[in-house]
Design a protein around this motif. Sequence first.
Motif, PDB file in Angstrom:
ATOM      1  N   TYR A 288       0.832  -1.215   0.000  1.00  8.74           N
ATOM      2  CA  TYR A 288       0.000   0.000   0.000  1.00  8.74           C
ATOM      3  C   TYR A 288       0.857   1.252   0.000  1.00  8.74           C
ATOM      4  O   TYR A 288       0.465   2.281  -0.543  1.00  8.74           O
ATOM      5  N   GLN A 289       2.035   1.174   0.582  1.00  5.97           N
ATOM      6  CA  GLN A 289       2.866   2.363   0.719  1.00  5.97           C
ATOM      7  C   GLN A 289       3.523   2.820  -0.587  1.00  5.97           C
ATOM      8  O   GLN A 289       3.931   3.973  -0.686  1.00  5.97           O
ATOM      9  N   ILE A 290       3.622   1.916  -1.574  1.00  9.52           N
ATOM     10  CA  ILE A 290       4.308   2.311  -2.823  1.00  9.52           C
ATOM     11  C   ILE A 290       3.530   2.060  -4.117  1.00  9.52           C
ATOM     12  O   ILE A 290       3.741   2.743  -5.111  1.00  9.52           O
TER      13      ILE A 290
ATOM     14  N   ASN B   2       3.446  -8.942   8.886  1.00 12.59           N
ATOM     15  CA  ASN B   2       4.295  -7.854   9.358  1.00 12.59           C
ATOM     16  C   ASN B   2       3.653  -7.162  10.555  1.00 12.59           C
ATOM     17  O   ASN B   2       2.505  -6.714  10.478  1.00 12.59           O
ATOM     18  N   GLU B   3       4.371  -7.096  11.659  1.00 10.09           N
ATOM     19  CA  GLU B   3       3.974  -6.298  12.823  1.00 10.09           C
ATOM     20  C   GLU B   3       2.555  -6.560  13.308  1.00 10.09           C
ATOM     21  O   GLU B   3       1.718  -5.652  13.334  1.00 10.09           O
ATOM     22  N   PRO B   4       2.275  -7.792  13.736  1.00  9.00           N
ATOM     23  CA  PRO B   4       0.928  -8.083  14.228  1.00  9.00           C
ATOM     24  C   PRO B   4       0.474  -7.164  15.369  1.00  9.00           C
ATOM     25  O   PRO B   4      -0.671  -6.732  15.401  1.00  9.00           O
TER      26      PRO B   4
ATOM     27  N   PHE C 143       4.182   6.220   1.178  1.00  6.73           N
ATOM     28  CA  PHE C 143       3.054   6.668   1.985  1.00  6.73           C
ATOM     29  C   PHE C 143       3.263   6.169   3.407  1.00  6.73           C
ATOM     30  O   PHE C 143       3.147   4.972   3.670  1.00  6.73           O
ATOM     31  N   GLU C 144       3.573   7.089   4.306  1.00  8.71           N
ATOM     32  CA  GLU C 144       3.989   6.714   5.658  1.00  8.71           C
ATOM     33  C   GLU C 144       2.757   6.682   6.590  1.00  8.71           C
ATOM     34  O   GLU C 144       2.715   7.358   7.608  1.00  8.71           O
ATOM     35  N   TRP C 145       1.752   5.878   6.196  1.00  2.15           N
ATOM     36  CA  TRP C 145       0.536   5.687   7.014  1.00  2.15           C
ATOM     37  C   TRP C 145      -0.059   7.027   7.419  1.00  2.15           C
ATOM     38  O   TRP C 145      -0.171   7.903   6.569  1.00  2.15           O
ATOM     39  N   ILE C 146      -0.366   7.229   8.733  1.00 10.55           N
ATOM     40  CA  ILE C 146      -1.075   8.477   9.068  1.00 10.55           C
ATOM     41  C   ILE C 146      -0.248   9.747   8.835  1.00 10.55           C
ATOM     42  O   ILE C 146      -0.798  10.838   8.792  1.00 10.55           O
TER      43      ILE C 146
HETATM   44  C1  GBH Z   1       7.102   0.237  10.432  1.00 10.06           C
HETATM   45  O1  GBH Z   1       6.502   0.134  11.693  1.00 10.06           O
HETATM   46  C2  GBH Z   1       6.165  -0.249   9.340  1.00 10.06           C
HETATM   47  O2  GBH Z   1       6.286  -1.664   9.158  1.00 10.06           O
HETATM   48  C3  GBH Z   1       6.426   0.431   8.029  1.00 10.06           C
HETATM   49  O3  GBH Z   1       5.381   0.145   7.145  1.00 10.06           O
HETATM   50  C4  GBH Z   1       6.603   1.924   8.237  1.00 10.06           C
HETATM   51  O4  GBH Z   1       6.784   2.615   7.031  1.00 10.06           O
HETATM   52  C5  GBH Z   1       7.778   2.122   9.166  1.00 10.06           C
HETATM   53  O5  GBH Z   1       7.455   1.567  10.379  1.00 10.06           O
HETATM   54  C6  GBH Z   1       8.152   3.560   9.463  1.00 10.06           C
HETATM   55  O6  GBH Z   1       7.210   4.163  10.315  1.00 10.06           O
HETATM   56  O7  GBH Z   1       3.180   8.728  14.033  1.00 10.06           O
HETATM   57  O8  GBH Z   1       3.326   8.999  16.421  1.00 10.06           O
HETATM   58  O9  GBH Z   1       1.495   7.759  15.451  1.00 10.06           O
HETATM   59  C7  GBH Z   1       7.296   0.541  12.779  1.00 10.06           C
HETATM   60  C8  GBH Z   1       6.423   0.904  13.953  1.00 10.06           C
HETATM   61  C9  GBH Z   1       4.583   2.243  14.611  1.00 10.06           C
HETATM   62  C10 GBH Z   1       6.598   3.280  13.945  1.00 10.06           C
HETATM   63  C11 GBH Z   1       3.816   3.529  14.409  1.00 10.06           C
HETATM   64  C12 GBH Z   1       5.849   4.588  13.753  1.00 10.06           C
HETATM   65  C13 GBH Z   1       3.950   5.905  14.333  1.00 10.06           C
HETATM   66  C14 GBH Z   1       3.818   6.678  15.584  1.00 10.06           C
HETATM   67  N1  GBH Z   1       5.738   2.167  13.720  1.00 10.06           N
HETATM   68  N2  GBH Z   1       4.697   4.668  14.625  1.00 10.06           N
HETATM   69  S1  GBH Z   1       2.877   8.154  15.354  1.00 10.06           S
END
Ligand code: GBH
Length: 483
Positions: A41-43, A189-191, A441-444
């Motif tokens: 999803y990130q790429i 990955n990361e359960p 795409f770094e999630w949130i």
């Molecule tokens: C990894 O998780 C993921 O597997 C990967 O997909 C991701 O791109 C990578 O981290 C880098 O973040 O923004 O304050 O809400 C590692 C654990 C948990 C680290 C969530 C970042 C976000 C905290 N991650 N955390 S916040």
Amino acid sequence: MGQITFLCVYLVLSLAQGEQINRFRRKIPDNILFGAGTSAYQIEGAWNIDGRTESVWDHMSHKKPCQIHNCDNGDIAADSYNNYERDVQMMKELGLDFYRFSISWSRVLPTNSPDDINEAGVAYYNKLINEMLKYNITPMVTIHHLDVPLQLDALGGWVNPNMVDWFVSYARVVYELFGDRVKTWFTINEPREYCTQQSSANKSGINEYLCARHMLLGHAKAYYVYQNEFKAKYGGKVGIVLNSVWYEPESEKDAEAAEVKLQFELGQYAHPIFSKSGDWPPVIKDRIAAKSAAQGFSESRLPEFTPEEVELIRGSSDFFGLNHYTTDLVYRNNSVNGLYPSPSYQDDVNVITYQPETWEKTIAPWHKVVPWGFYKLLNKIREDYGNPPLYVTENGCPTGPGLFDTQRIFFYRKYLNAMLDSIDEGSDVRVYTAWSLMDNFEWIMGYQDKFGLYEVDFNSPTRTRTPRASVFYYKKVIKTRKV
Ligand code: GBH
């Protein structure tokens, strides 16, 4: 222009001084493989192309009001769906031994039926894998990296016990499709990241543990599907990927608090698989049972494993996959009541974590550069779990935009040295994966936090990739096998 000049100067200097510096640099053991990682999803982008259906992350990133920084989404992302040749060229430029990527469940099985395989989606992964193999780059594949199909999320995702079988059927499909060429598989990955943070199920101090139970069972069953149906033919390896911060006690009196925190975050998933006895860590069982009783529950909120399940899960990983980014300090403040809602996962752990201002900051508020924490975590895994083969499946540093990423270069140098310190003491590290091959795409956080060795221009229609300075550093580490 300044950045280009910097790159040239860096290149010339490192070439000129290369031999001289080399003599003082530290040798990396020959058996360690180097790679870089990403996730689907990130790429990939192509979120609704060629029959792909939605995952939770499509849904989440399209919500109004926006849930993601800057209203970003992964609709196009780095467009790797169309850029796979360039992606492989980057792997080649870096001299990677392997590339870790993930498969999008809803791209391969858009209706979640194992009989309804989406050929167009499969073709993308075939093209990518075959292109990598042309250049001797080994594919290491994550089957499931946080992107639960939306239809399954609507049924509770991993809180629903049926998810175990749905996942196992999906895993069998990808082993069948790609197992002739893919010899290293990461089930999940990361359960814990999913169960305690990302799952859309209500966080109640109950669902987190049901989710953990199902993910462990799903992983173990997928492991045995490979052992029973594919191992003889393909001879590959299968394991899980767990993530953990290193939790350092703030002072001596906090040693117990830090240990409890580590057991909840890492041990909850590692102990059932990698310890001699299997099952949940005793400290987790005891704490949740005691809290549950005090809260008036007739039984523990932590579901039990049957003896057969304990045996199924115990030993179900050919290696210990570890994602590691940073370190926190931990203390417990028993005089503060009601710090967290009760019941809840946070209340079960009941500690406070933080990072002191004096530690080296990065762009992300959760991330500081603490290489000795990596050293301690690797040692702890070696000691607690009988020195398993360790695959570092992610390690990386977020920066802001720009090609001049000296902080990332120093981050890798420090963390690789910390890893070598732990190897010197006997840790069996076999694989090291830089996160990430490219910005994604770094999630949130959307596209704000950059993890890429390669910069991606998210404003260009082709999502142009450009090497950052760290590319030249990492390439040199791989080539000279020295840090
Ligand atoms: C990894 O998780 C993921 O597997 C990967 O997909 C991701 O791109 C990578 O981290 C880098 O973040 O923004 O304050 O809400 C590692 C654990 C948990 C680290 C969530 C970042 C976000 C905290 N991650 N955390 S916040």
